[in-house]
Design a protein around this motif. Structure first.
Motif, PDB file in Angstrom:
ATOM      1  N   MET A   1      35.907 -18.576 -42.431  1.00  0.00           N
ATOM      2  CA  MET A   1      35.685 -19.197 -43.722  1.00  0.00           C
ATOM      3  C   MET A   1      36.203 -18.236 -44.784  1.00  0.00           C
ATOM      4  N   SER A   2      36.987 -18.767 -45.688  1.00  0.00           N
ATOM      5  CA  SER A   2      37.554 -17.916 -46.731  1.00  0.00           C
ATOM      6  C   SER A   2      36.487 -17.545 -47.744  1.00  0.00           C
ATOM      7  N   ASP A   3      36.723 -16.429 -48.412  1.00  0.00           N
ATOM      8  CA  ASP A   3      35.767 -15.963 -49.421  1.00  0.00           C
ATOM      9  C   ASP A   3      35.592 -16.985 -50.542  1.00  0.00           C
ATOM     10  N   ASN A   4      36.681 -17.644 -50.920  1.00  0.00           N
ATOM     11  CA  ASN A   4      36.628 -18.632 -51.992  1.00  0.00           C
ATOM     12  C   ASN A   4      35.766 -19.835 -51.575  1.00  0.00           C
ATOM     13  N   LEU A   5      35.946 -20.292 -50.351  1.00  0.00           N
ATOM     14  CA  LEU A   5      35.172 -21.419 -49.848  1.00  0.00           C
ATOM     15  C   LEU A   5      33.697 -21.033 -49.720  1.00  0.00           C
ATOM     16  N   SER A   7      32.117 -18.768 -51.442  1.00  0.00           N
ATOM     17  CA  SER A   7      31.588 -18.640 -52.798  1.00  0.00           C
ATOM     18  C   SER A   7      31.278 -20.018 -53.394  1.00  0.00           C
ATOM     19  N   THR A   8      32.171 -20.976 -53.184  1.00  0.00           N
ATOM     20  CA  THR A   8      31.963 -22.328 -53.681  1.00  0.00           C
ATOM     21  C   THR A   8      30.744 -22.969 -53.020  1.00  0.00           C
ATOM     22  N   LEU A   9      30.646 -22.802 -51.706  1.00  0.00           N
ATOM     23  CA  LEU A   9      29.520 -23.341 -50.968  1.00  0.00           C
ATOM     24  C   LEU A   9      28.212 -22.713 -51.438  1.00  0.00           C
ATOM     25  N   LEU A  12      27.293 -24.227 -54.779  1.00  0.00           N
ATOM     26  CA  LEU A  12      26.784 -25.594 -54.633  1.00  0.00           C
ATOM     27  C   LEU A  12      25.356 -25.602 -54.104  1.00  0.00           C
ATOM     28  N   VAL A  13      25.064 -24.748 -53.156  1.00  0.00           N
ATOM     29  CA  VAL A  13      23.706 -24.655 -52.625  1.00  0.00           C
ATOM     30  C   VAL A  13      22.743 -24.221 -53.728  1.00  0.00           C
ATOM     31  N   ASP A  14      23.135 -23.249 -54.523  1.00  0.00           N
ATOM     32  CA  ASP A  14      22.294 -22.800 -55.634  1.00  0.00           C
ATOM     33  C   ASP A  14      22.049 -23.937 -56.625  1.00  0.00           C
TER      34      ASP A  14
END
Length: 74
Positions: A1-5, A7-9, A12-14
């Motif tokens: 999993m890329s760092d960008n993905l 971070s986005t995930l 979104l969870v937050d």
């Protein structure tokens, strides 16, 4: 999993956790308001029953007085 993905995930969870907390607080506020409204409705219904009883009693007294007056006038 890329760092960008990742971070986005994570973001979104937050957001979902924050929205869930907000909804829980709104739900609690609505439940409190509903309970208060139910109490006020119950109180109003009791007051109405008391007024109806008082009105009925007053009507009976007035009918009795009218009957006495009618008999006295005869």
């Amino acid at each position: 999993m890329s760092d960008n993905l990742y971070s986005t995930l994570h973001s979104l969870v937050d957001q979902l956790i924050s929205q869930n907390q907000t909804l829980k607080e709104e739900k609690q506020a609505l439940e409190t308001a509903l309970a208060k409204a139910k109490d006020e409705l119950e109180t109003s219904q009791l007051e109405l029953m008391e007024l109806e009883e008082s009105s009925s009693s007053q009507a009976a007294s007035l009918n009795e007085l009218v009957t006495k007056l009618s008999q006295a006038a005869s």
